[in-house]
Write a protein that holds these residues in place. Structure first.
Motif, mmCIF file in Angstrom:
data_model
loop_
_atom_site.group_PDB
_atom_site.id
_atom_site.type_symbol
_atom_site.label_atom_id
_atom_site.label_comp_id
_atom_site.label_asym_id
_atom_site.label_seq_id
_atom_site.Cartn_x
_atom_site.Cartn_y
_atom_site.Cartn_z
ATOM 1 N N LEU A 70 38.236 33.801 41.336
ATOM 2 C CA LEU A 70 38.584 35.180 41.180
ATOM 3 C C LEU A 70 37.881 35.813 41.340
ATOM 4 O O LEU A 70 36.792 35.952 40.923
ATOM 5 C CB LEU A 70 39.896 35.736 39.491
ATOM 6 C CG LEU A 70 40.847 34.562 39.290
ATOM 7 C CD1 LEU A 70 39.838 33.118 38.524
ATOM 8 C CD2 LEU A 70 41.580 35.080 38.706
ATOM 9 N N TRP A 85 46.962 41.738 43.668
ATOM 10 C CA TRP A 85 46.154 40.676 43.948
ATOM 11 C C TRP A 85 45.657 40.308 45.661
ATOM 12 O O TRP A 85 47.198 40.366 46.665
ATOM 13 C CB TRP A 85 47.567 38.805 43.217
ATOM 14 C CG TRP A 85 47.469 38.989 42.170
ATOM 15 C CD1 TRP A 85 47.209 40.284 41.069
ATOM 16 C CD2 TRP A 85 47.474 38.113 41.334
ATOM 17 N NE1 TRP A 85 47.346 39.576 39.788
ATOM 18 C CE2 TRP A 85 47.606 38.449 40.191
ATOM 19 C CE3 TRP A 85 47.733 36.638 42.237
ATOM 20 C CZ2 TRP A 85 47.675 37.007 39.088
ATOM 21 C CZ3 TRP A 85 48.096 35.556 40.796
ATOM 22 C CH2 TRP A 85 48.056 35.645 39.457
ATOM 23 N N VAL A 94 42.371 42.461 42.510
ATOM 24 C CA VAL A 94 41.964 41.318 42.048
ATOM 25 C C VAL A 94 41.578 39.859 43.161
ATOM 26 O O VAL A 94 42.526 40.548 43.419
ATOM 27 C CB VAL A 94 42.031 40.851 40.906
ATOM 28 C CG1 VAL A 94 43.513 40.303 41.187
ATOM 29 C CG2 VAL A 94 41.034 39.318 40.754
ATOM 30 N N VAL A 112 41.368 36.491 44.773
ATOM 31 C CA VAL A 112 42.363 35.197 44.419
ATOM 32 C C VAL A 112 42.706 33.811 45.343
ATOM 33 O O VAL A 112 43.154 34.193 46.767
ATOM 34 C CB VAL A 112 43.911 35.574 44.177
ATOM 35 C CG1 VAL A 112 44.367 33.978 42.935
ATOM 36 C CG2 VAL A 112 43.530 36.151 42.113
ATOM 37 N N ARG A 172 37.116 40.621 40.839
ATOM 38 C CA ARG A 172 37.323 41.851 40.258
ATOM 39 C C ARG A 172 36.239 42.837 39.813
ATOM 40 O O ARG A 172 35.644 42.261 39.218
ATOM 41 C CB ARG A 172 38.538 42.040 39.000
ATOM 42 C CG ARG A 172 39.149 43.248 39.142
ATOM 43 C CD ARG A 172 39.837 43.298 37.929
ATOM 44 N NE ARG A 172 41.376 44.090 38.547
ATOM 45 C CZ ARG A 172 41.735 45.097 37.188
ATOM 46 N NH1 ARG A 172 42.222 44.194 35.725
ATOM 47 N NH2 ARG A 172 43.059 45.483 37.547
#
Length: 427
Positions: free
Chosen positions: A86, A116, A65, A67, A88
């Motif tokens: 974010l 992350w 993901v 961030v 994903r």
């Protein structure tokens, strides 16, 4: 074209991760402007109901993901996050408002076992931690760029040199506490995470090609495991222009003015510099005015400042003037570790010789490895080992000392022979 660019060029971009379609990839060497998020600008999540939907979507997503967080540095007190972005695969992009949703621990928990991707992770992790988001695994694209030898490691420069796209750069320093957030700012924020997954993948391949991927993983693990930084002792000593202040009573005035300003800034939730500038604090501390009229004549305390404000700053100066000698701060900040290197030649010539040899060896190795010296080993660690070297100066003892100072395993392996040789040659 750099080796890292070649690696990226040989690898198809992950369009599902947010990259533009492959037929948009520039062929003339010029970066392609990235003007709109692939899926459009998502609505800002500012309610518990909307947050629950985002948590479910990102929990169901796949892969790492991306961030990012936006703060209001220079506008608000502290370093809290005012927007979290974010992205994903399978979940798309989300823009979350920590003002409307101050507790994002549910989102952090949903992504607890996910890698992350952050750019300059140490900048964003404190404000993310404050709202309940702490990664257990991460990939720092800025640090990866440093280890891989990129000369410019800002996000825009990395995306351009590795992936061939130009990000908008116009809103990085705006007041992100503004509500509602303007659409151009939201577009900029969404684009900041649009290509992070693709950048991560290209950098991973490049680090692997250079034999540095394990080094990067060790660095990322250290960042993720690091505890929050302790509060800085005597932060008033970092006032800009402090080098001009030599007398202890003047230092006390800096301390009193800085403390008074900090209380006002915290109460009003504004940047301390907007309450009173550092330069004004230094001017008042050097002059130690006797009354408000004298204070008004100093730069930074002009006619625009109200009488009540002037009186509170004069009161701070008066407190410093009234302190007994025993209450005045001592010159110089008490720091742990060796003294400044400029004084070594006088205090300990042998230590100065050790440091000179060690610095030269580290510099040469960093150049061969194509990375900044401070990423190979921190200058502070080199100074500490040279100032108080291990008793037997063996490689095993040097390695043990480096580990005790926080050096990662790969750093110990690389620099131990150099430092041991420098210590032995200047025993």
């Amino acid at each position: 074209m750099t080796d890292a660019q070649k690696t990226a060029a040989e690898t198809a971009l992950r369009t599902t991760g947010g990259a533009p379609p492959d037929d948009d990839v520039p062929v003339d060497g010029q970066p392609t402007p990235l003007l709109e998020p692939r899926d459009g600008i998502p609505p800002v999540v500012a309610t518990d109901e909307a947050l629950a939907e985002i948590v479910a979507a990102f929990a169901a997503g796949t892969g790492p993901v991306a961030v990012d967080a936006e703060r209001a540095s220079g506008y608000r007190y502290g370093q809290r996050a005012y927007l979290v972005q974010l992205r994903r695969e399978g979940a798309g992009t989300a823009l979350v408002d920590p003002v409307g949703c101050p507790d994002l621990s549910s989102l952090g928990d949903a992504l607890a076992d996910t890698e992350w991707i952050l750019h300059a992770a140490t900048q964003d992790l404190p404000c993310l931690r404050d709202i309940g988001m702490t990664p257990s695994r991460l990939f720092d694209t800025e640090l990866a760029g440093r280890l891989a030898g990129f000369p410019r490691v800002g996000l825009g420069a990395m995306v351009e040199s590795v992936l061939g796209y130009a990000l908008e750069k116009g809103h990085s320093a705006v007041d992100w506490s503004t509500r509602p957030l303007p659409e151009p700012w939201l577009r900029y924020a969404a684009l900041d995470v649009e290509l992070l997954v693709d950048l991560r993948d290209a950098l991973e391949k490049e680090l692997d090609r250079q034999g540095k991927l394990d080094w990067a993983h060790q660095e990322f693990e250290a960042i993720a495991a690091a505890p929050p930084a302790p509060p800085r002792k005597e932060p008033w000593r970092r006032t800009s222009g402090m080098h001009k202040v030599r007398r202890r009573r003047q230092m006390a005035a800096v301390r009193e003015l800085w403390t008074a300003r900090d209380k006002v800034a915290q109460r009003r939730d504004v940047s301390p510099g907007k309450v009173l500038s550092d330069s004004a604090i230094i001017e008042a501390s050097l002059a130690l005015p006797l009354d408000v009229q004298a204070l008004m004549a100093l730069p930074g305390f002009g006619h625009r400042m109200g009488r009540r404000q002037l009186e509170q700053w004069q009161a701070a100066v008066d407190r410093a003037r009234a302190l007994p000698e025993s209450g005045l701060p001592q010159p110089g900040q008490q720091v742990a570790g060796p003294p400044p290197p400029r004084s070594w030649a006088d205090k300990d010539p042998a230590a100065a010789a050790r440091l000179s040899a060690a610095r030269a060896a580290v510099s040469e190795l960093a150049e061969r490895l194509n990375m900044p010296q401070e990423n190979l080993i921190t200058p502070d660690t080199v100074r500490r080992v040279c100032w108080e070297p291990p008793g037997d100066r063996s490689e095993a003892a040097v390695a043990e000392a480096l580990t005790a100072y926080g050096a990662r395993r790969w750093q110990v392996e690389q620099v131990t022979p150099l430092l041991a040789a420098a210590l032995a040659a200047n025993a």
